[in-house]
Design a protein around this motif. Structure first.
Motif, PDB file in Angstrom:
ATOM      1  N   GLN A  49      36.944 -74.405  65.381  1.00  0.00           N
ATOM      2  CA  GLN A  49      38.272 -74.369  65.568  1.00  0.00           C
ATOM      3  C   GLN A  49      39.125 -75.317  64.561  1.00  0.00           C
ATOM      4  OE1 GLN A  49      40.158 -74.896  69.478  1.00  0.00           O
ATOM      5  NE2 GLN A  49      38.334 -76.115  69.756  1.00  0.00           N
ATOM      6  N   TYR A  50      38.689 -76.363  64.313  1.00  0.00           N
ATOM      7  CA  TYR A  50      39.508 -77.453  63.804  1.00  0.00           C
ATOM      8  C   TYR A  50      39.261 -77.556  62.405  1.00  0.00           C
ATOM      9  CZ  TYR A  50      40.128 -78.656  68.601  1.00  0.00           C
ATOM     10  OH  TYR A  50      40.505 -78.427  69.855  1.00  0.00           O
ATOM     11  N   GLY A  51      40.072 -78.120  61.375  1.00  0.00           N
ATOM     12  CA  GLY A  51      40.012 -78.301  59.843  1.00  0.00           C
ATOM     13  C   GLY A  51      40.143 -77.211  59.036  1.00  0.00           C
ATOM     14  N   LYS A  52      40.785 -77.413  57.949  1.00  0.00           N
ATOM     15  CA  LYS A  52      41.137 -76.313  56.930  1.00  0.00           C
ATOM     16  C   LYS A  52      39.827 -75.757  56.387  1.00  0.00           C
ATOM     17  CE  LYS A  52      45.754 -77.915  55.899  1.00  0.00           C
ATOM     18  NZ  LYS A  52      46.309 -78.550  54.764  1.00  0.00           N
ATOM     19  N   PHE A  53      38.842 -76.576  56.254  1.00  0.00           N
ATOM     20  CA  PHE A  53      37.539 -76.317  55.473  1.00  0.00           C
ATOM     21  C   PHE A  53      36.912 -74.886  56.239  1.00  0.00           C
ATOM     22  CE2 PHE A  53      33.223 -76.499  54.984  1.00  0.00           C
ATOM     23  CZ  PHE A  53      32.966 -76.820  53.534  1.00  0.00           C
ATOM     24  N   PHE A  54      37.197 -74.886  57.645  1.00  0.00           N
ATOM     25  CA  PHE A  54      36.524 -73.927  58.221  1.00  0.00           C
ATOM     26  C   PHE A  54      37.552 -72.884  58.713  1.00  0.00           C
ATOM     27  CE2 PHE A  54      33.682 -77.586  59.452  1.00  0.00           C
ATOM     28  CZ  PHE A  54      32.510 -77.129  59.149  1.00  0.00           C
ATOM     29  N   LYS A  55      38.500 -72.651  57.899  1.00  0.00           N
ATOM     30  CA  LYS A  55      39.513 -71.668  58.257  1.00  0.00           C
ATOM     31  C   LYS A  55      38.954 -70.300  58.104  1.00  0.00           C
ATOM     32  CE  LYS A  55      43.826 -69.681  56.271  1.00  0.00           C
ATOM     33  NZ  LYS A  55      45.046 -69.583  55.467  1.00  0.00           N
ATOM     34  N   TYR A  56      38.314 -69.741  57.035  1.00  0.00           N
ATOM     35  CA  TYR A  56      37.914 -68.438  56.973  1.00  0.00           C
ATOM     36  C   TYR A  56      36.575 -68.111  57.934  1.00  0.00           C
ATOM     37  CZ  TYR A  56      41.105 -68.216  53.198  1.00  0.00           C
ATOM     38  OH  TYR A  56      42.321 -68.276  52.449  1.00  0.00           O
ATOM     39  N   PRO A  57      35.459 -69.150  57.928  1.00  0.00           N
ATOM     40  CA  PRO A  57      34.470 -68.995  58.805  1.00  0.00           C
ATOM     41  C   PRO A  57      34.912 -68.889  60.401  1.00  0.00           C
ATOM     42  CG  PRO A  57      33.611 -70.631  57.388  1.00  0.00           C
ATOM     43  CD  PRO A  57      35.465 -70.423  57.011  1.00  0.00           C
ATOM     44  N   ARG A  58      36.109 -69.447  60.469  1.00  0.00           N
ATOM     45  CA  ARG A  58      36.763 -69.479  61.963  1.00  0.00           C
ATOM     46  C   ARG A  58      37.333 -68.206  62.131  1.00  0.00           C
ATOM     47  NH1 ARG A  58      39.559 -73.716  61.382  1.00  0.00           N
ATOM     48  NH2 ARG A  58      41.721 -72.595  60.925  1.00  0.00           N
ATOM     49  N   LYS A  59      37.969 -67.655  61.101  1.00  0.00           N
ATOM     50  CA  LYS A  59      38.625 -66.171  61.423  1.00  0.00           C
ATOM     51  C   LYS A  59      37.378 -64.990  61.651  1.00  0.00           C
ATOM     52  CE  LYS A  59      43.001 -66.572  58.809  1.00  0.00           C
ATOM     53  NZ  LYS A  59      43.907 -66.048  57.730  1.00  0.00           N
ATOM     54  N   ALA A  60      36.534 -65.558  60.975  1.00  0.00           N
ATOM     55  CA  ALA A  60      35.377 -64.236  61.001  1.00  0.00           C
ATOM     56  C   ALA A  60      34.696 -64.539  62.570  1.00  0.00           C
ATOM     57  CB  ALA A  60      34.152 -64.627  59.775  1.00  0.00           C
ATOM     58  N   PHE A  61      34.721 -65.566  62.910  1.00  0.00           N
ATOM     59  CA  PHE A  61      33.904 -65.828  64.257  1.00  0.00           C
ATOM     60  C   PHE A  61      35.075 -65.438  65.239  1.00  0.00           C
ATOM     61  CE2 PHE A  61      32.531 -68.919  67.629  1.00  0.00           C
ATOM     62  CZ  PHE A  61      31.462 -68.125  67.703  1.00  0.00           C
ATOM     63  N   LYS A  62      36.318 -65.585  65.156  1.00  0.00           N
ATOM     64  CA  LYS A  62      37.142 -65.193  66.176  1.00  0.00           C
ATOM     65  C   LYS A  62      37.265 -63.412  66.078  1.00  0.00           C
ATOM     66  CE  LYS A  62      42.002 -65.315  67.226  1.00  0.00           C
ATOM     67  NZ  LYS A  62      43.351 -65.709  66.680  1.00  0.00           N
ATOM     68  N   HIS A  63      36.988 -62.887  64.885  1.00  0.00           N
ATOM     69  CA  HIS A  63      36.902 -61.386  64.849  1.00  0.00           C
ATOM     70  C   HIS A  63      35.589 -61.025  65.413  1.00  0.00           C
ATOM     71  CE1 HIS A  63      37.136 -57.591  63.298  1.00  0.00           C
ATOM     72  NE2 HIS A  63      36.042 -57.527  62.742  1.00  0.00           N
ATOM     73  N   PHE A  64      34.486 -61.760  65.322  1.00  0.00           N
ATOM     74  CA  PHE A  64      33.544 -61.343  66.034  1.00  0.00           C
ATOM     75  C   PHE A  64      33.345 -61.335  67.569  1.00  0.00           C
ATOM     76  CE2 PHE A  64      29.509 -62.826  68.177  1.00  0.00           C
ATOM     77  CZ  PHE A  64      28.678 -61.964  68.016  1.00  0.00           C
ATOM     78  N   LEU A  65      34.051 -62.392  67.861  1.00  0.00           N
ATOM     79  CA  LEU A  65      34.193 -62.613  69.454  1.00  0.00           C
ATOM     80  C   LEU A  65      35.266 -61.582  69.999  1.00  0.00           C
ATOM     81  CD1 LEU A  65      34.668 -66.726  69.590  1.00  0.00           C
ATOM     82  CD2 LEU A  65      32.762 -65.058  70.507  1.00  0.00           C
ATOM     83  N   SER A  66      36.126 -61.305  69.372  1.00  0.00           N
ATOM     84  CA  SER A  66      37.071 -60.126  69.764  1.00  0.00           C
ATOM     85  C   SER A  66      36.523 -58.830  69.844  1.00  0.00           C
ATOM     86  CB  SER A  66      38.183 -60.059  68.851  1.00  0.00           C
ATOM     87  OG  SER A  66      39.139 -59.228  69.132  1.00  0.00           O
ATOM     88  N   VAL A  67      35.631 -58.350  68.799  1.00  0.00           N
ATOM     89  CA  VAL A  67      34.801 -57.144  68.873  1.00  0.00           C
ATOM     90  C   VAL A  67      33.964 -57.214  70.081  1.00  0.00           C
ATOM     91  CG1 VAL A  67      33.185 -55.811  67.799  1.00  0.00           C
ATOM     92  CG2 VAL A  67      35.190 -56.791  66.438  1.00  0.00           C
ATOM     93  N   SER A  68      33.516 -58.463  70.399  1.00  0.00           N
ATOM     94  CA  SER A  68      32.327 -58.518  71.506  1.00  0.00           C
ATOM     95  C   SER A  68      32.821 -58.408  72.988  1.00  0.00           C
ATOM     96  CB  SER A  68      31.643 -59.897  71.388  1.00  0.00           C
ATOM     97  OG  SER A  68      31.082 -60.071  70.293  1.00  0.00           O
ATOM     98  N   TYR A  69      34.331 -58.539  72.807  1.00  0.00           N
ATOM     99  CA  TYR A  69      35.020 -58.554  74.205  1.00  0.00           C
ATOM    100  C   TYR A  69      34.626 -57.366  75.216  1.00  0.00           C
ATOM    101  CZ  TYR A  69      39.064 -58.136  77.437  1.00  0.00           C
ATOM    102  OH  TYR A  69      39.884 -58.126  78.572  1.00  0.00           O
ATOM    103  N   PRO A  70      34.973 -56.158  74.779  1.00  0.00           N
ATOM    104  CA  PRO A  70      34.370 -55.003  75.711  1.00  0.00           C
ATOM    105  C   PRO A  70      33.063 -55.184  76.278  1.00  0.00           C
ATOM    106  CG  PRO A  70      35.466 -54.266  73.600  1.00  0.00           C
ATOM    107  CD  PRO A  70      35.244 -55.498  73.728  1.00  0.00           C
ATOM    108  N   LEU A  71      32.169 -55.697  75.661  1.00  0.00           N
ATOM    109  CA  LEU A  71      30.725 -55.690  75.971  1.00  0.00           C
ATOM    110  C   LEU A  71      30.514 -56.907  77.161  1.00  0.00           C
ATOM    111  CD1 LEU A  71      27.597 -55.087  76.038  1.00  0.00           C
ATOM    112  CD2 LEU A  71      27.406 -56.650  73.907  1.00  0.00           C
ATOM    113  N   VAL A  72      31.173 -57.968  76.820  1.00  0.00           N
ATOM    114  CA  VAL A  72      31.264 -59.408  77.675  1.00  0.00           C
ATOM    115  C   VAL A  72      32.054 -58.897  78.832  1.00  0.00           C
ATOM    116  CG1 VAL A  72      32.299 -61.236  78.048  1.00  0.00           C
ATOM    117  CG2 VAL A  72      31.333 -60.844  75.657  1.00  0.00           C
ATOM    118  N   ILE A  73      33.119 -58.216  78.967  1.00  0.00           N
ATOM    119  CA  ILE A  73      33.629 -58.042  80.345  1.00  0.00           C
ATOM    120  C   ILE A  73      32.952 -57.064  80.961  1.00  0.00           C
ATOM    121  CG2 ILE A  73      35.786 -58.829  79.645  1.00  0.00           C
ATOM    122  CD1 ILE A  73      36.743 -55.757  79.472  1.00  0.00           C
ATOM    123  N   LYS A  74      32.212 -55.952  80.258  1.00  0.00           N
ATOM    124  CA  LYS A  74      31.258 -55.115  80.985  1.00  0.00           C
ATOM    125  C   LYS A  74      30.104 -55.915  81.763  1.00  0.00           C
ATOM    126  CE  LYS A  74      28.909 -50.713  80.553  1.00  0.00           C
ATOM    127  NZ  LYS A  74      28.495 -49.546  79.575  1.00  0.00           N
TER     128      LYS A  74
END
Length: 305
Positions: free
Chosen positions: A4-29
């Motif tokens: 979550q910190y640092g400019k170097f990881f900006k795009y990996p962070r976005k990709a990881f956030k997208h993955f987590l967001s997509v996982s949300y329905p399964l997680v709360i189920k």
């Protein structure tokens, strides 16, 4: 979630956030979310029963789940133990708040919605063990009434309702050194009086015992409002056990400033610590005689009397 910190990881962070967001329905189920009251229900409970409240945000939950230091509060075993104890409190006069994402994602701005889907997917499976399945939690976002919502038509009524908590009451406000809640606006104009106790902007838990010992000697009829990040939770908890009504008020003043400005994004508030805005942790000095006269004690570092 160290990406979550640092400019170097900006795009990996976005990709990881997208993955987590997509996982949300399964997680709360797999892991059903706890029962959380709405914002109006939370404020009504405080008003009707003179309750205190300790509010937990995503930062405090990560503090528990990962033993992670926050930008403004280093990890401390005693503080973490307090968090766990408060989350499981059975005291009917002490409400425990979980953030808006745990209540509902409806009416949140698209980015806020994605953020909460990602936060819950990452945090909740590991923090759920610290929560009680049979407990009814309240809404920590009772102080966040404007910025994250798509439709803000409710904001004015919600601010009016929350301000009624201190209508014609004497306030003891325990806040961070540069927070300056209510300065330059009318947030507390409907109160009878305001006294301020200042603590450090960072690592305020270092001063927890001094702040608590001073506050508990004050008149119990004061309504205690606390804006001191993670340290506000154990302060509100201990003061409530002693018979005070103590409200962990958090970001209410900053949200109110953004509401008054009709701000579209989290902008810096001049003269106030605005942790979530760019440049907001660099705070200018102010000249305000009324504010200075309200300060009755400062606990800014170990050597301060």
């Amino acid at each position: 979630m160290n990406l979550q910190y640092g400019k170097f990881f900006k795009y990996p962070r976005k990709a990881f956030k997208h993955f987590l967001s997509v996982s949300y329905p399964l997680v709360i189920k797999i892991y059903p979310l706890p029962k959380v009251k709405s914002i109006p229900e939370t404020i009504d409970k405080i008003l009707d029963d003179d309750c205190s409240i300790c509010r937990f945000g995503d930062g405090e939950l990560l503090y528990i789940a990962e033993k992670r230091s926050l930008p403004f509060q280093r990890q401390d075993d005693r503080l973490r133990d307090y968090f766990i104890k408060i989350l499981n409190s059975e005291n009917p006069k002490i409400l425990v708040g979980l953030p808006i994402g745990y209540y509902s994602l409806e009416n949140l701005k698209p980015n806020s919605k994605r953020t909460w889907r990602a936060i819950i997917s990452w945090t909740y499976p590991r923090v759920r063990g610290f929560l009680r399945k049979d407990k009814e939690y309240y809404n920590a976002s009772m102080t966040r009434l404007y910025m994250d919502y798509d439709d803000t038509s409710h904001s004015e009524a919600w601010f009016r309702k929350v301000r009624s908590i201190w209508e014609e009451k004497d306030i003891l406000l325990i806040e961070g050194e540069k927070s300056r809640l209510g300065v330059g606006n009318d947030l507390f104009k409907n109160s009878r009086s305001v006294k301020r106790v200042l603590g450090p902007a960072h690592n305020a838990f270092d001063q927890f015992d001094d702040l608590l010992n001073f506050a508990k000697e004050q008149y119990k009829k004061h309504l205690v409002l606390i804006a001191m990040g993670p340290t506000a939770k154990p302060l509100a908890y201990e003061l409530a056990l002693l018979g005070f009504q103590a409200i962990d008020i958090g970001n209410l003043d900053v949200e109110y400033e953004w509401f008054l400005q009709k701000a579209k994004s989290k902008v810096k508030i001049e003269g106030k610590y605005t942790s979530e805005a760019k440049g907001g942790r660099i705070v200018e000095d102010i000249i305000n005689e009324e504010y200075e006269n309200q300060i009755i004690k400062k606990f800014l570092n170990i050597s301060t009397n």
